[in-house]
Enzyme design. Sequence first.
Site, mmCIF file in Angstrom:
data_model
loop_
_atom_site.group_PDB
_atom_site.id
_atom_site.type_symbol
_atom_site.label_atom_id
_atom_site.label_comp_id
_atom_site.label_asym_id
_atom_site.label_seq_id
_atom_site.Cartn_x
_atom_site.Cartn_y
_atom_site.Cartn_z
ATOM 1 N N GLU A 265 77.122 43.441 101.846
ATOM 2 C CA GLU A 265 75.827 42.962 101.382
ATOM 3 C C GLU A 265 75.087 42.502 102.617
ATOM 4 O O GLU A 265 75.557 41.626 103.332
ATOM 5 C CB GLU A 265 76.066 41.808 100.397
ATOM 6 N N CYS A 302 70.154 35.453 100.728
ATOM 7 C CA CYS A 302 69.939 36.910 100.704
ATOM 8 C C CYS A 302 68.833 37.275 99.726
ATOM 9 O O CYS A 302 68.265 38.352 99.814
ATOM 10 C CB CYS A 302 71.233 37.621 100.369
#
Length: 525
Positions: A265, A302
């Site tokens: 990720e 994120c």
Amino acid sequence: MDLTGKMLIGGQAVPGNRDAIKAINPATDQALEPGYPGGSREHVDQACALAWSAFDSYRETSLEQRAAFLEGIAGQIEALGDALVDRAVAESGLPRPRIQGEVGRTCFQLRTFARTVRAGEWLDVRVDEALPERQPLPRPDLRQRHIALGPVAVFGASNFPLAFSVAGGDTASALAAGCPVIVKAHSAHPGTSELVGQAISRAVAAHDLAPGVFSLLYGSGAEIGIGLVSDPRIKAVGFTGSRSGGVALTQAAQARPEPIPVYAEMSSINPVFLFEHALRNRGPALAEGFVASLNQGAGQFCTNPGLVIAIKGDALDAFLATATQAVQRSPAQTMLTPGIFRAYANGLQALAGNAGARVLGAGLEGAGPNQCQTHLFVASAQDFLREPALQAEIFGSASLVVTCEDAAQVLQVAEHLEGQLTATLHLDEADAQAVRNLLPTLERKAGRILVNGWPTGVEVCDAMVHGGPFPATSDSRSTSVGTAAIARFLRPVCYQNFPDALLPAAIQGANPMALSRLVNGQRQS
Ligand code: NAP
């Protein structure tokens, strides 16, 4: 609960033999004791050998035993109490309530995976019974279950020192799947990592599991990280961090004689679309909500809203005026590491120096070291479409507003975007058609599309998708948050014409584990 500065290899405290890593308190720039000497390839080899030897027994633990182990880890982490919170606050500069919340999230996540393990649906049992009389050919008896992939290497993330680190989502889902785990500790929070590693090791021992089920290594990405990803006994990788790090690890995994999946990720700017009626009806309120989301955790999420897209006009001007004022009032916040602060400052400099972008406002300057000063930029859609650099993630509280001429240009900007973890829509009823026009594009671009909210805040639950096309992740077919994350570490095996006594219990004829199964095309619960 003393910190030893040692790695944990199959439950044993092992000193490293490379340069020592010391955490830096980012609020003071002071180094924290003890030092953590990094490990070498021999330590990788030891941990992988133990993980491999633990694999077959661990993957066949009963559902109850594995679930109880995950709950045991949660209990051990909670028992660390203030010692864990104090160390994590010192190593991350994050406020105490945020770290306390993260302890809760980490333990909730482990217990949620325990529930998932017990339910057994992840085994995805399918049975197609033999049809000996079928013409022109008989059908054999076919039975499918899922098994664990093998030992998993996990890279702890800097921005969630607990919930995405040693006992975070990657570790919890891999252990739930039946995979031993070797964590490469993030060098920003080695003490937090050791405390949590000790908690997991205690749970391994208390639940009578093979010691190789868990190891924790310190050291550089180049030596320990690449060493783990290249080891033939490692069968999958979980990673959260930079785009360059994720890509390097994915390439190393692909270059192996036996390539393996890497679930990385990496990078997402999380576009927020402000539709015409919503903007006109509540532009200033949206601006306040946006800046609050932008400032959460100094933007080190994120899912930070790094891009806002809207059509030019009075309503957008009102939004920008309020957002700029809110940004200018924003206090500075300590960033996680001096390196992340430097990367933020470089990102701001690059954007400010780009002819296509203009600074709308900057937040208050901080007094101490590593202070994130909130920034808001604006660019025309034309420049955004022309300049790839305007799409680069700036990890921190910085965002860019892209102003469009009309709905067609909004669609053009959306098409131009790289893969994203999230896309956010602010809309009123009268915006429905405009949303319908955009949705097919956003479905191709993002893992989660949300309405009238903000992307920060990722629920741990069954339906969550925290993933998305590259560069949001290296594999858009999965999620790293929520119970569906377990699927990353499983693979199907089909058993053909087996005598019942030789079959694993999950797929035996009498269904002794009372699992939900698909039998001859019919769901049997
Ligand atoms: P990072 O530099 O990617 O490091 C993460 C982990 O991967 C560390 O353990 C690091 O090892 C290892 N690693 C990095 N590059 C590697 C390589 N080429 N080969 C092998 N291992 C490698 O991430 P970070 O330190 O957390 O933050 C740096 C930047 O990443 C931030 O400024 C931000 O831009 C981005 N970031 C993004 C997110 C997100 O969710 N989008 C989250 C965190 C960070 P070492 O011990 O050698 O460093």
